[in-house]
Design an enzyme around this catalytic site. Structure first.
Site, PDB file in Angstrom:
ATOM      1  N   LYS A 114       1.006  -1.653  -0.129  1.00 51.94           N
ATOM      2  CA  LYS A 114      -0.146   0.331  -0.191  1.00 51.94           C
ATOM      3  C   LYS A 114       0.567   0.977   0.069  1.00 51.94           C
ATOM      4  CE  LYS A 114      -4.287   1.558   1.931  1.00 51.94           C
ATOM      5  NZ  LYS A 114      -5.418   2.115   2.894  1.00 51.94           N
ATOM      6  N   LYS A 195     -10.961  -4.129 -11.167  1.00 51.68           N
ATOM      7  CA  LYS A 195     -11.971  -4.441  -9.605  1.00 51.68           C
ATOM      8  C   LYS A 195     -12.467  -3.188  -9.368  1.00 51.68           C
ATOM      9  CE  LYS A 195     -10.456  -5.765  -5.059  1.00 51.68           C
ATOM     10  NZ  LYS A 195     -10.635  -5.401  -4.074  1.00 51.68           N
ATOM     11  N   LYS A 198     -12.919   2.931  -5.600  1.00 50.60           N
ATOM     12  CA  LYS A 198     -13.054   4.099  -5.753  1.00 50.60           C
ATOM     13  C   LYS A 198     -12.344   4.865  -6.609  1.00 50.60           C
ATOM     14  CE  LYS A 198     -11.983   5.873  -1.703  1.00 50.60           C
ATOM     15  NZ  LYS A 198     -10.682   5.255  -0.824  1.00 50.60           N
TER      16      LYS A 198
END
Ligand code: TRP
Length: 331
Positions: A114, A195, A198
């Site tokens: 991440k 996928k 947002k």
């Protein structure tokens, strides 16, 4: 006999979409019938990456609460609460931090991934490194047996078990080992075939209007090889068909798949069937959303009652934890 305890959380890091609905919420609703369920809005977790601007946080927390209720979570069956309203999570987090080797946290795959993926935020913070440990505290503090999550969360469950074991080794048996209840569900594709997320701007939100849903499906990607109405297509290459697999009946799925392969039906007609079925699922949710959105006091009451109930369970565990660690007064 008491029911086994289930706990799960959801981050209020944006509006919820139909991927969250079929991947988490609908499963939570099913579980509340059979288990003693604790479900919470992980607002502290949202802060681990969205700390710099919290201006939308309240709105997102509210959106999550409203969507949980609108999807069928029932505060009479499940305890629905807000993480930051149960301070014991923070107390357990700080105590667990004392016994957590840095390497365990640095090795969690989501940590580096991440940090690299999210380029617009500085995730080199103490809070972000501690994300899985905060999650461990969330789970252990309720002595939950089952944690319904997606596969992406499995490493966090693993570290939770390791931390619980380490605590028990040092201070005596306090925490049972929780298990993941893997949410088995096909990945929900977004309108562009990736996928639904947002960050990709490809979501169908639970807060969308019927017109928006219709527009989003009508402009959705289909099999890229099928350009003209007379071209034959491969349904498996169309994200529209993937959504049919989730929202349409078996008969409809066969009908559109066959129609696609033989050019028997056009993409517009195929999409119309999907729109009809999406609206069927979303309409009752929209109706309940409107109901709850008009009652901020009721939302407030539900969350504060839920947080009170959760706090009671959490503080029972913390009494045991303090005692085990010799933090329970002088005598
Ligand atoms: N990390 C979870 C997610 O992103 C959210 C979460 C926070 C959670 N604490 C939890 C899930 C405890 C299960 C149990 O989806």
């Amino acid at each position: 006999m008491s029911k086994p305890r289930v706990l799960s959380g959801i981050q209020p890091s944006g509006k919820l979409h139909i991927g969250n609905l079929v991947g988490a919420l609908q499963n939570w609703v099913r579980l509340q019938e059979q288990y003693e369920c604790y479900y919470f809005i992980a607002d502290w977790h949202a802060l681990t990456s969205q700390y710099a601007d919290t201006s939308a946080l309240k709105e997102w927390v509210k959106d999550v609460v409203v969507n949980c209720l609108a999807s069928g979570l029932d505060p009479d069956k499940a305890t629905i609460f807000q993480q930051s309203h149960v301070l014991e999570h923070a107390e357990l987090h700080v105590l667990l931090s004392m016994i957590t080797p840095l390497g365990w946290l640095e090795r969690v795959p989501t940590y580096k991934e991440k940090q690299e993926q999210v380029a617009d935020k500085d995730l080199h913070t103490y809070g972000f490194l501690g994300y899985p440990l905060l999650q461990s505290a969330d789970i252990l503090i309720y002595r939950a047996q089952y944690v319904p999550v997606g596969v992406d969360q499995v490493p966090h469950l693993e570290i939770t078990r390791e931390i619980g074991r380490r605590f028990n080794n040092f201070y005596g048996e306090v925490f049972p080992e929780p298990d993941a209840l893997l949410t088995k569900f096909p990945k929900v594709p977004g309108t562009d075939g990736r996928k639904m997320s947002k960050t990709y701007n490809n979501c169908i939100y639970l807060s969308d209007s019927p017109q928006e849903v219709e527009h989003k499906v009508k402009t959705m990607m289909t099999d890229p090889q099928r350009i003209k109405r007379t071209d034959k297509g491969d349904p498996e290459l169309s994200p529209v068909y993937q959504l049919h697999k989730i929202f349409s009946t078996k008969e409809e799925q066969e009908e559109v798949a066959e129609g696609c392969r033989t050019a028997g039906i056009g993409c517009i007609d195929c999409k119309k069937i999907l729109i009809k079925n999406l609206l069927k699922v979303l309409e009752p949710i929209w109706e309940k959303r409107t109901y709850y959105l008009e009652k901020p006091d009721l939302l407030e009451d539900i969350i504060s009652a839920g947080s009170g109930k959760a706090g009671k369970t959490a503080s029972e565990t913390m009494s045991q934890v303090r005692k085990a660690m010799n933090l329970d007064g002088l005598r």
